[in-house]
Write a protein that holds these residues in place. Structure first.
Motif, mmCIF file in Angstrom:
data_model
loop_
_atom_site.group_PDB
_atom_site.id
_atom_site.type_symbol
_atom_site.label_atom_id
_atom_site.label_comp_id
_atom_site.label_asym_id
_atom_site.label_seq_id
_atom_site.Cartn_x
_atom_site.Cartn_y
_atom_site.Cartn_z
ATOM 1 N N SER A 109 0.858 -1.185 0.000
ATOM 2 C CA SER A 109 0.000 0.000 0.000
ATOM 3 C C SER A 109 0.894 1.235 0.000
ATOM 4 O O SER A 109 2.091 1.145 0.309
ATOM 5 C CB SER A 109 -0.886 0.018 1.249
ATOM 6 O OG SER A 109 -0.083 0.190 2.405
ATOM 7 N N CYS A 110 0.295 2.379 -0.309
ATOM 8 C CA CYS A 110 1.069 3.618 -0.180
ATOM 9 C C CYS A 110 1.295 3.921 1.294
ATOM 10 O O CYS A 110 2.292 4.523 1.667
ATOM 11 C CB CYS A 110 0.352 4.766 -0.883
ATOM 12 S SG CYS A 110 1.317 6.280 -0.879
ATOM 13 N N PHE A 111 0.358 3.489 2.128
ATOM 14 C CA PHE A 111 0.551 3.659 3.577
ATOM 15 C C PHE A 111 1.874 2.996 3.990
ATOM 16 O O PHE A 111 2.692 3.597 4.696
ATOM 17 C CB PHE A 111 -0.625 3.030 4.339
ATOM 18 C CG PHE A 111 -0.871 3.672 5.677
ATOM 19 C CD1 PHE A 111 -1.959 4.494 5.873
ATOM 20 C CD2 PHE A 111 -0.003 3.458 6.739
ATOM 21 C CE1 PHE A 111 -2.183 5.105 7.115
ATOM 22 C CE2 PHE A 111 -0.220 4.058 7.972
ATOM 23 C CZ PHE A 111 -1.312 4.882 8.160
ATOM 24 N N ASN A 114 4.954 4.867 2.721
ATOM 25 C CA ASN A 114 5.285 6.038 3.542
ATOM 26 C C ASN A 114 5.836 5.649 4.911
ATOM 27 O O ASN A 114 6.754 6.299 5.420
ATOM 28 C CB ASN A 114 4.059 6.940 3.707
ATOM 29 C CG ASN A 114 3.754 7.704 2.423
ATOM 30 O OD1 ASN A 114 4.635 7.901 1.586
ATOM 31 N ND2 ASN A 114 2.515 8.125 2.254
ATOM 32 N N HIS A 135 -1.106 13.651 4.511
ATOM 33 C CA HIS A 135 -1.868 12.426 4.755
ATOM 34 C C HIS A 135 -1.364 11.695 6.007
ATOM 35 O O HIS A 135 -0.178 11.721 6.322
ATOM 36 C CB HIS A 135 -1.728 11.520 3.527
ATOM 37 C CG HIS A 135 -2.628 10.328 3.542
ATOM 38 N ND1 HIS A 135 -2.229 9.090 4.002
ATOM 39 C CD2 HIS A 135 -3.925 10.189 3.162
ATOM 40 C CE1 HIS A 135 -3.236 8.232 3.879
ATOM 41 N NE2 HIS A 135 -4.272 8.876 3.371
ATOM 42 N N SER A 137 -0.621 8.752 6.576
ATOM 43 C CA SER A 137 0.486 7.799 6.409
ATOM 44 C C SER A 137 1.843 8.503 6.386
ATOM 45 O O SER A 137 2.856 7.926 6.798
ATOM 46 C CB SER A 137 0.292 6.992 5.121
ATOM 47 O OG SER A 137 0.133 7.845 4.000
ATOM 48 N N ASP A 178 1.986 16.102 0.302
ATOM 49 C CA ASP A 178 1.049 15.500 -0.637
ATOM 50 C C ASP A 178 1.155 16.292 -1.945
ATOM 51 O O ASP A 178 1.311 17.520 -1.896
ATOM 52 C CB ASP A 178 -0.403 15.670 -0.142
ATOM 53 C CG ASP A 178 -0.800 14.710 0.982
ATOM 54 O OD1 ASP A 178 0.086 14.171 1.668
ATOM 55 O OD2 ASP A 178 -2.013 14.529 1.170
ATOM 56 N N ASP A 207 4.019 12.685 -2.121
ATOM 57 C CA ASP A 207 3.063 11.576 -2.175
ATOM 58 C C ASP A 207 1.983 11.981 -3.172
ATOM 59 O O ASP A 207 1.182 12.878 -2.908
ATOM 60 C CB ASP A 207 2.474 11.336 -0.780
ATOM 61 C CG ASP A 207 1.368 10.266 -0.777
ATOM 62 O OD1 ASP A 207 0.851 9.925 -1.857
ATOM 63 O OD2 ASP A 207 1.024 9.804 0.321
ATOM 64 N N SER A 209 -0.593 10.266 -4.523
ATOM 65 C CA SER A 209 -1.686 9.279 -4.596
ATOM 66 C C SER A 209 -2.931 9.802 -5.305
ATOM 67 O O SER A 209 -3.601 9.056 -6.017
ATOM 68 C CB SER A 209 -2.074 8.827 -3.188
ATOM 69 O OG SER A 209 -1.044 8.067 -2.623
ATOM 70 N N HIS A 210 -3.250 11.093 -5.109
ATOM 71 C CA HIS A 210 -4.446 11.644 -5.753
ATOM 72 C C HIS A 210 -4.115 12.292 -7.105
ATOM 73 O O HIS A 210 -4.779 13.245 -7.516
ATOM 74 C CB HIS A 210 -5.142 12.664 -4.848
ATOM 75 C CG HIS A 210 -6.073 12.028 -3.869
ATOM 76 N ND1 HIS A 210 -7.284 11.481 -4.236
ATOM 77 C CD2 HIS A 210 -5.945 11.823 -2.543
ATOM 78 C CE1 HIS A 210 -7.880 10.982 -3.164
ATOM 79 N NE2 HIS A 210 -7.090 11.165 -2.127
ATOM 80 N N THR A 238 -0.054 5.488 -4.729
ATOM 81 C CA THR A 238 -0.892 4.303 -4.541
ATOM 82 C C THR A 238 -1.309 3.712 -5.874
ATOM 83 O O THR A 238 -1.408 4.424 -6.884
ATOM 84 C CB THR A 238 -2.152 4.668 -3.716
ATOM 85 O OG1 THR A 238 -2.878 3.470 -3.435
ATOM 86 C CG2 THR A 238 -3.079 5.620 -4.467
ATOM 87 N N LYS A 241 -6.043 3.819 -6.236
ATOM 88 C CA LYS A 241 -6.990 4.864 -6.644
ATOM 89 C C LYS A 241 -7.190 4.791 -8.164
ATOM 90 O O LYS A 241 -7.910 3.923 -8.629
ATOM 91 C CB LYS A 241 -6.500 6.223 -6.151
ATOM 92 C CG LYS A 241 -6.606 6.318 -4.622
ATOM 93 C CD LYS A 241 -6.287 7.682 -4.065
ATOM 94 C CE LYS A 241 -6.673 7.768 -2.596
ATOM 95 N NZ LYS A 241 -5.557 7.815 -1.655
ATOM 96 N N GLY A 248 -2.029 -1.678 -3.357
ATOM 97 C CA GLY A 248 -0.630 -1.543 -3.730
ATOM 98 C C GLY A 248 -0.172 -0.114 -3.680
ATOM 99 O O GLY A 248 -0.966 0.828 -3.794
HETATM 100 C C1 LIG Z 1 -5.067 7.275 -0.378
HETATM 101 C C2 LIG Z 1 -3.775 7.812 0.062
HETATM 102 C C3 LIG Z 1 -2.801 7.004 0.687
HETATM 103 C C4 LIG Z 1 -3.071 5.561 1.034
HETATM 104 O O1 LIG Z 1 -2.961 4.741 -0.074
HETATM 105 P P1 LIG Z 1 -3.121 3.158 0.124
HETATM 106 O O2 LIG Z 1 -2.395 2.579 -1.029
HETATM 107 O O3 LIG Z 1 -4.583 2.864 0.140
HETATM 108 O O4 LIG Z 1 -2.460 2.822 1.434
HETATM 109 C C5 LIG Z 1 -1.589 7.575 1.001
HETATM 110 N N1 LIG Z 1 -1.330 8.868 0.767
HETATM 111 C C6 LIG Z 1 -2.246 9.680 0.207
HETATM 112 C C7 LIG Z 1 -1.905 11.098 -0.047
HETATM 113 C C8 LIG Z 1 -3.496 9.182 -0.147
HETATM 114 O O5 LIG Z 1 -4.405 9.990 -0.689
#
Ligand SMILES: *Cc1c(COP(=O)(O)O)cnc(C)c1O
Length: 394
Positions: A109-111, A114, A135, A137, A178, A207, A209-210, A238, A241, A248
């Motif tokens: 995961s991205c969690f 991080n 975030h 994480s 982020d 990060d 992810s979005h 991540t 999303k 992952g």
């Molecule tokens: C959603 C998100 C995560 C977590 O991603 P996962 O892969 O579901 O653990 C981490 N950082 C940011 C900025 C996110 O938006």
């Protein structure tokens, strides 16, 4: 004796409920998509991170099925013992070349990416400068690390500069942000961050992810959107999303950083990685993303259209360009009433209130997808208009 803890937890749970902050899971009895089935009703989904509409894309589903036949179900091992298949390496290489980074390392995961990052690279001789709205994480990853923690005010470059000055005695400085902030859809001022980082000899970590896969002209995220490719040292993101949406995460960076993470990063060393079918399906998601100009154009058109029309209706919308569209109601009760009325009308949206967002800034967060059609959006806008009037928001 569990009795004391049990009583304590019951009291805490009641307090959460009384404050109106109890989170119930909404149960879907359908695959993820533009239309989902919730509580036996078919509703249009406006709150998934399904930005490119890939979560249940037929090509991805068949890539996962084919991988199940060719590479099996599970690995029963961490990466360095016997848990790495050829497709894991292929996906890491594909992510690196997609993002123009030297190397990439997968996490579940991205969690995990991080939490496995900061403590591996930095210690008490170093300093981490972190946006206050980062975030959870990132915050937890920094907590695990002994480096000095310096929070700067959200996207406030003067404050970041002050914190960088405060950290001049540290051995290494790392700025963590982020790329896009999930509650507001704000894009981090990466150009200014990179300029300050150069001036004060700091490493930059984003990060994304979005943003990965759909933001920026080629989907390379906020880094491409802000024109700072080659200036960001570490990207985490991540796969859960836009990139198919299963599970992952990964870290993309220089050869040395990624090699070091493979030696020392604890979630990588002590936890299994992605199942083969998820890896293969994500490679297919990357294929679709790399050829996905049409998807991104459609997403961008949808975003512009929805932002313009919902503003025209008279709602208080936070300005921006991201498919996250926060519709502000102020009061928490109003946000949840609006979400409930919309659900009754077949539109599924999520209401957010304190502590997820600051007090008095409750909102509905709409997320636009490339899979929405214009008539889907018109339907949603019509329902927003009616519910907004009924609740005297408009
Ligand atoms: C959603 C998100 C995560 C977590 O991603 P996962 O892969 O579901 O653990 C981490 N950082 C940011 C900025 C996110 O938006």
């Amino acid at each position: 004796m569990y009795t004391h803890l049990k009583t304590h937890l019951q009291q805490e749970l009641n307090a959460i409920k009384e404050a109106g902050l109890y989170k119930d899971e909404r149960i879907l009895s359908s695959p993820q998509g533009v239309f989902i089935e919730v509580k036996g009703r078919r509703v249009i989904n406006m709150c998934a991170n399904n930005y490119l509409g890939l979560s249940n894309h037929p090509a991805i589903v068949s890539a996962a099925k084919a991988a199940l036949d060719r590479r099996g179900y599970g690995m029963s091992s961490v990466r360095f013992i016997c848990g790495t298949q050829d497709i894991h390496k292929e996906l890491e290489q594909r992510l690196s070349s997609f993002l123009n980074m030297e190397e990439s390392i997968l996490y579940t995961s991205c969690f995990d990416a991080n939490t496995g990052l900061f403590e591996t690279l930095l210690d008490e001789r170093d300093a981490i400068l972190s946006d206050e709205l980062n975030h959870a994480s990132i915050i937890d990853g920094i907590r695990l690390c002994k480096a000095k923690r310096l929070r700067f005010r959200h996207m406030d470059m003067n404050d970041l500069e002050e914190r960088l000055k405060e950290a001049t005695d540290s051995r290494f400085r790392l700025v963590a942000t982020d790329g896009v902030f999930s509650m507001d859809g704000d894009v981090a001022p990466l150009r200014d961050i990179c300029t300050l980082a150069e001036r004060y000899d700091a490493i930059v970590m984003v990060d994304d992810s979005h943003a990965t896969g759909f933001f920026g002209p080629n989907g390379r995220g906020s880094i491409e959107h802000c024109g700072v490719e080659g200036k960001v040292d570490i990207i985490t993101s991540t796969l859960g999303k836009a990139m198919g949406g299963a599970t992952g995460g990964f870290t993309s960076s220089t050869k040395e950083i990624v090699s070091f993470l493979r030696q020392r990063s604890r979630p990588y060393l002590f936890s299994n990685t992605l199942a083969p079918m998820v890896v293969a399906a994500t490679i297919e998601a990357l294929n679709l993303t790399e050829r996905g100009v049409d998807l991104r154009e459609h997403l961008s058109m949808n975003t512009t259209y929805f932002r313009e029309e919902i503003t025209r209706l008279g709602f208080d919308v936070r300005k921006g360009v991201h498919p996250i569209v926060p519709i502000m109601t102020g009061e928490a009760a109003l946000a949840s009433e609006l979400a409930s009325s919309l659900f009754e009308e077949g539109v599924y949206v999520a209401a957010f209130s304190y502590p997820v967002v600051p007090k008095g800034q409750a909102r509905i967060r709409v997320q636009i997808s490339a899979a929405h059609t214009k008539s889907d959006l018109d339907f949603v806008l019509d329902k927003f208009g009616k519910a907004g009037k009924a609740l005297h928001i408009l």
